[in-house]
Design a protein around this motif. Structure first.
Motif, PDB file in Angstrom:
ATOM      1  N   LEU A  93       8.524   4.494  -4.268  1.00  0.00           N
ATOM      2  CA  LEU A  93       7.692   5.151  -3.257  1.00  0.00           C
ATOM      3  C   LEU A  93       6.409   4.370  -2.994  1.00  0.00           C
ATOM      4  O   LEU A  93       5.948   4.280  -1.845  1.00  0.00           O
ATOM      5  N   ASP A  94       5.834   3.792  -4.040  1.00  0.00           N
ATOM      6  CA  ASP A  94       4.641   2.960  -3.855  1.00  0.00           C
ATOM      7  C   ASP A  94       4.966   1.713  -3.040  1.00  0.00           C
ATOM      8  O   ASP A  94       4.143   1.238  -2.238  1.00  0.00           O
ATOM      9  N   MET A  95       6.154   1.155  -3.217  1.00  0.00           N
ATOM     10  CA  MET A  95       6.545  -0.023  -2.440  1.00  0.00           C
ATOM     11  C   MET A  95       6.666   0.328  -0.955  1.00  0.00           C
ATOM     12  O   MET A  95       6.183  -0.406  -0.079  1.00  0.00           O
ATOM     13  N   LEU A  96       7.305   1.470  -0.659  1.00  0.00           N
ATOM     14  CA  LEU A  96       7.411   1.897   0.732  1.00  0.00           C
ATOM     15  C   LEU A  96       6.041   2.236   1.311  1.00  0.00           C
ATOM     16  O   LEU A  96       5.768   1.978   2.485  1.00  0.00           O
ATOM     17  N   HIS A  97       5.182   2.812   0.458  1.00  0.00           N
ATOM     18  CA  HIS A  97       3.804   3.078   0.886  1.00  0.00           C
ATOM     19  C   HIS A  97       3.097   1.776   1.268  1.00  0.00           C
ATOM     20  O   HIS A  97       2.389   1.709   2.284  1.00  0.00           O
ATOM     21  N   THR A  98       3.296   0.738   0.484  1.00  0.00           N
ATOM     22  CA  THR A  98       2.658  -0.556   0.763  1.00  0.00           C
ATOM     23  C   THR A  98       3.207  -1.179   2.036  1.00  0.00           C
ATOM     24  O   THR A  98       2.451  -1.688   2.876  1.00  0.00           O
ATOM     25  N   LEU A  99       4.520  -1.127   2.202  1.00  0.00           N
ATOM     26  CA  LEU A  99       5.140  -1.740   3.377  1.00  0.00           C
ATOM     27  C   LEU A  99       4.816  -0.989   4.668  1.00  0.00           C
ATOM     28  O   LEU A  99       4.850  -1.580   5.760  1.00  0.00           O
ATOM     29  N   SER A 100       4.491   0.292   4.564  1.00  0.00           N
ATOM     30  CA  SER A 100       4.199   1.085   5.760  1.00  0.00           C
ATOM     31  C   SER A 100       2.700   1.239   6.013  1.00  0.00           C
ATOM     32  O   SER A 100       2.304   1.979   6.911  1.00  0.00           O
ATOM     33  N   TYR A 101       1.882   0.538   5.210  1.00  0.00           N
ATOM     34  CA  TYR A 101       0.433   0.665   5.379  1.00  0.00           C
ATOM     35  C   TYR A 101       0.020   0.105   6.747  1.00  0.00           C
ATOM     36  O   TYR A 101       0.656  -0.819   7.275  1.00  0.00           O
ATOM     37  N   ASN A 102      -1.039   0.654   7.274  1.00  0.00           N
ATOM     38  CA  ASN A 102      -1.520   0.252   8.607  1.00  0.00           C
ATOM     39  C   ASN A 102      -1.811  -1.249   8.645  1.00  0.00           C
ATOM     40  O   ASN A 102      -2.619  -1.753   7.878  1.00  0.00           O
ATOM     41  N   GLY A 103      -1.125  -1.953   9.530  1.00  0.00           N
ATOM     42  CA  GLY A 103      -1.288  -3.394   9.659  1.00  0.00           C
ATOM     43  C   GLY A 103      -0.094  -4.171   9.167  1.00  0.00           C
ATOM     44  O   GLY A 103       0.077  -5.348   9.505  1.00  0.00           O
ATOM     45  N   MET A 104       0.765  -3.543   8.354  1.00  0.00           N
ATOM     46  CA  MET A 104       1.968  -4.217   7.864  1.00  0.00           C
ATOM     47  C   MET A 104       3.045  -4.161   8.959  1.00  0.00           C
ATOM     48  O   MET A 104       3.339  -3.078   9.488  1.00  0.00           O
ATOM     49  N   PRO A 105       3.646  -5.295   9.298  1.00  0.00           N
ATOM     50  CA  PRO A 105       4.624  -5.329  10.406  1.00  0.00           C
ATOM     51  C   PRO A 105       6.026  -4.936   9.973  1.00  0.00           C
ATOM     52  O   PRO A 105       7.000  -5.647  10.228  1.00  0.00           O
ATOM     53  N   VAL A 106       6.161  -3.800   9.287  1.00  0.00           N
ATOM     54  CA  VAL A 106       7.476  -3.377   8.800  1.00  0.00           C
ATOM     55  C   VAL A 106       7.886  -2.080   9.482  1.00  0.00           C
ATOM     56  O   VAL A 106       8.847  -2.032  10.241  1.00  0.00           O
ATOM     57  N   PHE A 107       7.159  -0.997   9.189  1.00  0.00           N
ATOM     58  CA  PHE A 107       7.451   0.292   9.812  1.00  0.00           C
ATOM     59  C   PHE A 107       6.411   0.530  10.908  1.00  0.00           C
ATOM     60  O   PHE A 107       5.303   1.004  10.642  1.00  0.00           O
ATOM     61  N   THR A 108       6.744   0.200  12.110  1.00  0.00           N
ATOM     62  CA  THR A 108       5.800   0.308  13.219  1.00  0.00           C
ATOM     63  C   THR A 108       6.225   1.427  14.167  1.00  0.00           C
ATOM     64  O   THR A 108       7.390   1.843  14.197  1.00  0.00           O
ATOM     65  N   GLY A 109       5.253   1.879  14.933  1.00  0.00           N
ATOM     66  CA  GLY A 109       5.538   2.882  15.955  1.00  0.00           C
ATOM     67  C   GLY A 109       5.709   4.289  15.419  1.00  0.00           C
ATOM     68  O   GLY A 109       6.257   5.158  16.106  1.00  0.00           O
ATOM     69  N   TYR A 110       5.231   4.547  14.187  1.00  0.00           N
ATOM     70  CA  TYR A 110       5.370   5.905  13.639  1.00  0.00           C
ATOM     71  C   TYR A 110       4.123   6.272  12.845  1.00  0.00           C
ATOM     72  O   TYR A 110       4.067   6.106  11.642  1.00  0.00           O
ATOM     73  N   GLY A 111       3.087   6.712  13.474  1.00  0.00           N
ATOM     74  CA  GLY A 111       1.925   7.315  12.849  1.00  0.00           C
ATOM     75  C   GLY A 111       1.422   6.603  11.614  1.00  0.00           C
ATOM     76  O   GLY A 111       1.251   5.387  11.586  1.00  0.00           O
ATOM     77  N   TYR A 112       1.234   7.402  10.545  1.00  0.00           N
ATOM     78  CA  TYR A 112       0.709   6.886   9.287  1.00  0.00           C
ATOM     79  C   TYR A 112       1.601   7.354   8.133  1.00  0.00           C
ATOM     80  O   TYR A 112       1.222   8.222   7.339  1.00  0.00           O
ATOM     81  N   PRO A 113       2.790   6.793   8.012  1.00  0.00           N
ATOM     82  CA  PRO A 113       3.687   7.200   6.917  1.00  0.00           C
ATOM     83  C   PRO A 113       3.162   6.803   5.542  1.00  0.00           C
ATOM     84  O   PRO A 113       3.584   7.379   4.535  1.00  0.00           O
ATOM     85  N   ALA A 114       2.275   5.815   5.490  1.00  0.00           N
ATOM     86  CA  ALA A 114       1.755   5.372   4.189  1.00  0.00           C
ATOM     87  C   ALA A 114       1.060   6.514   3.469  1.00  0.00           C
ATOM     88  O   ALA A 114       1.208   6.677   2.250  1.00  0.00           O
TER      89      ALA A 114
END
Length: 363
Positions: A93-114
């Motif tokens: 979960l921490d890894m997904l949190h890191t990858l979805s943090y604002n500015g990371m080009p992984v999970f884009t176009g969806y609010g603030y999932p981090a």
């Protein structure tokens, strides 16, 4: 005449103390330099700072799982085994949190999932530290495969609620900051951790002293970290940074308690309960030896009494007139004196009916 040279034992002891002080100084210096470097990194790029901090916690959590999983057949402490398995999914979960943090080009176009994944990970971490005491209190070793499966299912539900169903409550709104759900969740996580700290104190005898101290301070730093995350307005603000620093301290202590101790001193961690059981067994053996000695002494006294009683069963030389008895040394003694010396019987003088009538006819 003294030569003035130190004893070898003193030299060895002093050398060990000096090595420990040197190692502690080097460790603290390296830690201070790392913290200073991270702070400088945050001043340049907060995204890089966040990635480094979370990457460190992911590596530590994964290492905890590796140590616990590979030593699950030998760990005598159900708390450490349960926590060790759970930390793999906390790392996920921490890894997904890191990858979805604002500015990371992984999970884009969806609010603030981090922020949502952060709450998921912290709920899993805090409840794990609390629920593990159920196994410790009942002294039941959890089945590793069952725990792994359950945590995999819970993690899957968390991830699906954030990315697939998208029904996980919103935790951060741009321009407004954290939502009420996010703050209340952080407070609830703190309460769960405080309950875990109380249970840790009540079960401190089940842990090695150093492991107990490290687990305690790790939980305390986690509480401070969560409180810091309740007051930030920006994901890149100073409160957010402070919360991540305390998370580093918490995971360093977890590393020291389980990973480093489990690799360098496995006896203190894995065989702590076995050592305690051996000590209790030795105390039981000493107690049984003492009871056996007391029983042997009692048997000896009974044998001696029996021998003395047996001497009274033989042929006793009794005077036909005065009724005295001759002892082994040839001395004549009254019957009551002889019986008192050669048996445990107590003599009580009285008068039989015939003698009463003869000597005291008036009575």
């Amino acid at each position: 005449m003294l030569s003035g040279k130190p004893f070898p034992e003193a030299t060895t002891w002093q050398g060990k103390i000096m090595r420990q002080k040197t190692e502690s100084f080097i460790y603290l210096s390296a830690l201070f330099a790392a913290m200073a470097g991270l702070y400088a990194t945050a001043r340049v790029s907060y995204l890089l700072f966040h990635t480094l901090v979370e990457g460190f916690s992911i590596v530590v959590a994964s290492s905890i799982f590796i140590v616990a999983w590979n030593s699950k057949k030998h760990i005598g402490n159900p708390y450490l085994l349960f926590v060790g398995i759970a930390y793999l999914f906390i790392a996920l979960l921490d890894m997904l949190h890191t990858l979805s943090y604002n500015g990371m080009p992984v999970f884009t176009g969806y609010g603030y999932p981090a922020n949502q994944l952060w709450i998921c990970a912290r709920f899993m971490e805090s409840t794990t530290l609390l629920l593990a005491f159920i196994f410790l209190r009942k002294n039941i070793m959890p089945k590793a495969e069952v725990v792994f499966t359950l945590y995999a299912m819970v993690s899957g539900l968390f991830i699906a609620s954030v990315f697939y169903w998208r029904n996980f409550p919103v935790c951060f709104v741009e321009g407004l900051g954290q939502t009420a759900f996010k703050k209340n969740s952080e407070y609830l996580i703190c309460l769960i951790l405080v309950a875990a700290i109380v249970l840790l104190f009540r079960n401190r005898h089940r842990f090695d002293g150093k492991v107990f101290q490290m687990l305690l301070w790790s939980m305390i730093f986690t509480v401070i970290s969560e409180l810091a995350f309740t007051v930030y307005v920006s994901n890149e603000g100073p409160a957010n940074m402070m919360g991540h620093f305390f998370k580093i301290f918490s995971f360093i202590l977890i590393y020291q308690a389980i990973v480093k101790t489990g690799i360098e001193k496995p006896y203190e961690l894995i065989f702590h309960d076995l050592d305690q059981s051996n000590r209790e067994l030795l105390r039981e053996i000493e107690l049984r030896k003492q009871i056996q000695q007391e029983n042997e002494q009692l048997i000896a006294r009974l044998k001696k009494a029996l021998e003395e009683i047996n001497t009274l069963e033989g042929i006793l030389p009794l005077c036909s007139f005065c009724k005295k008895i001759r002892d082994e040394e040839g001395h004549w003694e009254a019957v009551d004196v002889y019986i008192d010396k050669h048996s445990d019987a107590d003599i009580s003088h009285s008068v039989c009916p015939d003698c009463m009538a003869r000597h005291y006819p008036d009575l």
